[in-house]
Design a protein around this motif. Structure first.
Motif, PDB file in Angstrom:
ATOM      1  N   UNK A 169      32.929  51.452  38.902  1.00 53.56           N
ATOM      2  CA  UNK A 169      31.881  52.152  39.657  1.00 53.56           C
ATOM      3  C   UNK A 169      31.616  51.537  41.026  1.00 53.56           C
ATOM      4  N   UNK A 170      32.293  50.439  41.359  1.00 55.65           N
ATOM      5  CA  UNK A 170      31.974  49.748  42.609  1.00 55.65           C
ATOM      6  C   UNK A 170      33.192  49.610  43.518  1.00 55.65           C
ATOM      7  N   UNK A 171      32.894  49.496  44.790  1.00 58.05           N
ATOM      8  CA  UNK A 171      33.882  49.161  45.810  1.00 58.05           C
ATOM      9  C   UNK A 171      33.578  47.739  46.235  1.00 58.05           C
ATOM     10  N   UNK A 172      34.526  46.834  46.033  1.00 54.05           N
ATOM     11  CA  UNK A 172      34.326  45.428  46.375  1.00 54.05           C
ATOM     12  C   UNK A 172      34.994  45.101  47.699  1.00 54.05           C
ATOM     13  N   UNK A 173      34.203  44.571  48.606  1.00 56.94           N
ATOM     14  CA  UNK A 173      34.708  44.075  49.883  1.00 56.94           C
ATOM     15  C   UNK A 173      34.339  42.604  49.980  1.00 56.94           C
ATOM     16  N   UNK A 174      35.268  41.799  50.434  1.00 52.67           N
ATOM     17  CA  UNK A 174      34.964  40.396  50.669  1.00 52.67           C
ATOM     18  C   UNK A 174      35.679  39.932  51.921  1.00 52.67           C
ATOM     19  N   UNK A 175      35.148  38.876  52.491  1.00 51.30           N
ATOM     20  CA  UNK A 175      35.689  38.317  53.728  1.00 51.30           C
ATOM     21  C   UNK A 175      36.256  36.929  53.463  1.00 51.30           C
ATOM     22  N   UNK A 176      37.221  36.558  54.300  1.00 51.06           N
ATOM     23  CA  UNK A 176      37.819  35.237  54.250  1.00 51.06           C
ATOM     24  C   UNK A 176      38.209  34.840  55.666  1.00 51.06           C
ATOM     25  N   UNK A 177      38.874  33.712  55.790  1.00 48.68           N
ATOM     26  CA  UNK A 177      39.337  33.284  57.104  1.00 48.68           C
ATOM     27  C   UNK A 177      38.436  32.266  57.760  1.00 48.68           C
ATOM     28  N   UNK A 178      37.507  31.723  56.985  1.00 45.84           N
ATOM     29  CA  UNK A 178      36.596  30.682  57.469  1.00 45.84           C
ATOM     30  C   UNK A 178      36.526  29.614  56.392  1.00 45.84           C
ATOM     31  N   UNK A 179      36.597  28.358  56.790  1.00 43.94           N
ATOM     32  CA  UNK A 179      36.435  27.262  55.820  1.00 43.94           C
ATOM     33  C   UNK A 179      35.410  26.276  56.353  1.00 43.94           C
ATOM     34  N   UNK A 180      34.778  25.596  55.430  1.00 47.61           N
ATOM     35  CA  UNK A 180      33.787  24.587  55.812  1.00 47.61           C
ATOM     36  C   UNK A 180      34.488  23.262  56.079  1.00 47.61           C
ATOM     37  N   UNK A 230      38.242  40.318  39.096  1.00 46.19           N
ATOM     38  CA  UNK A 230      38.935  41.579  39.289  1.00 46.19           C
ATOM     39  C   UNK A 230      40.401  41.319  39.588  1.00 46.19           C
ATOM     40  N   UNK A 231      41.204  42.357  39.472  1.00 45.12           N
ATOM     41  CA  UNK A 231      42.631  42.213  39.776  1.00 45.12           C
ATOM     42  C   UNK A 231      42.977  42.706  41.173  1.00 45.12           C
ATOM     43  N   UNK A 232      41.985  43.289  41.874  1.00 45.84           N
ATOM     44  CA  UNK A 232      42.242  43.752  43.241  1.00 45.84           C
ATOM     45  C   UNK A 232      40.934  43.815  44.037  1.00 45.84           C
ATOM     46  N   UNK A 233      41.079  43.690  45.335  1.00 41.44           N
ATOM     47  CA  UNK A 233      39.958  43.828  46.257  1.00 41.44           C
ATOM     48  C   UNK A 233      40.115  45.169  46.961  1.00 41.44           C
ATOM     49  N   UNK A 234      39.054  45.940  47.000  1.00 41.73           N
ATOM     50  CA  UNK A 234      39.145  47.239  47.650  1.00 41.73           C
ATOM     51  C   UNK A 234      39.283  47.091  49.161  1.00 41.73           C
ATOM     52  N   UNK A 235      38.584  46.119  49.718  1.00 36.69           N
ATOM     53  CA  UNK A 235      38.632  45.865  51.153  1.00 36.69           C
ATOM     54  C   UNK A 235      38.571  44.362  51.373  1.00 36.69           C
ATOM     55  N   UNK A 236      39.536  43.834  52.096  1.00 38.98           N
ATOM     56  CA  UNK A 236      39.610  42.397  52.352  1.00 38.98           C
ATOM     57  C   UNK A 236      39.574  42.189  53.855  1.00 38.98           C
ATOM     58  N   UNK A 237      38.522  41.535  54.317  1.00 40.31           N
ATOM     59  CA  UNK A 237      38.318  41.291  55.736  1.00 40.31           C
ATOM     60  C   UNK A 237      38.798  39.913  56.147  1.00 40.31           C
TER      61      UNK A 237
END
Length: 169
Positions: free
Chosen positions: A55-66, A93-100
């Motif tokens: 029922x959801x669209x998962x978006x997550x961001x990456x490309x930044x580290x502390x 999950x086995x996939x990301x709907x949107x990966x930034x």
């Protein structure tokens, strides 16, 4: 982002209840980042939303580290592959709907970063690629490697650079 202590103490039970109330109210897009609370935000979404994944669209961001100095860009293909695997685990999950790609790494050509993300699409781990805080020129270079489905940028009464930078023709 604020549900996992970015802006102060939070109650994990209240945060989960809020996410479920949002879902029940018709919210379907949930957007997070692997650097929000050093992965804690993705873990919260994973625990709470995994039973409702269809029922959801998962978006997550990456490309930044502390780092000891603060946040730093992290856009090498190897870093992006590892970050994706970690996000998939935390989000359950086995996939990301949107990966930034949250920030462009000045040490890595955007074409290499987007190429690595395109490989994740080819592997079925990512459905769509997005970029955050990019110029029109960078967006064009990235899109030449793989279609960019979404762009996030700051836009407010105080920050209007996007109106100048983006060609709307």
């Amino acid at each position: 982002m604020s549900m996992t202590g970015i802006y102060g103490p939070t109650d994990p039970h209240e945060a989960a209840a809020t996410l479920l109330e949002a879902l029940d109210s018709g919210v379907t897009l949930f957007d997070t980042g692997d650097f929000y609370g050093d992965g804690a935000n993705e873990e919260l979404l994973g625990r709470t939303l995994a039973p409702h994944r269809d029922r959801v669209v998962l978006a997550t961001k990456t490309g930044v580290r502390r780092t000891a100095e603060g946040l730093a860009p992290a856009g090498s293909p190897n870093e992006l592959r590892h970050a994706c695997e970690a996000s998939l685990r935390r989000l359950r999950t086995d996939h990301l709907d949107l990966y930034y790609l949250a920030r462009i790494d000045p040490a890595v050509p955007v074409e290499e970063s987007v190429g690595a993300l395109a490989d994740l699409v080819a592997q079925g781990k990512v459905c769509h690629i997005g970029l955050s805080e990019v110029s029109a020129a960078t967006l064009r270079c990235a899109h030449a490697i793989h279609p960019i489905s979404a762009v996030q940028t700051e836009y407010s009464l105080w920050e209007r650079h996007v109106e100048i930078d983006m060609d709307t023709t």
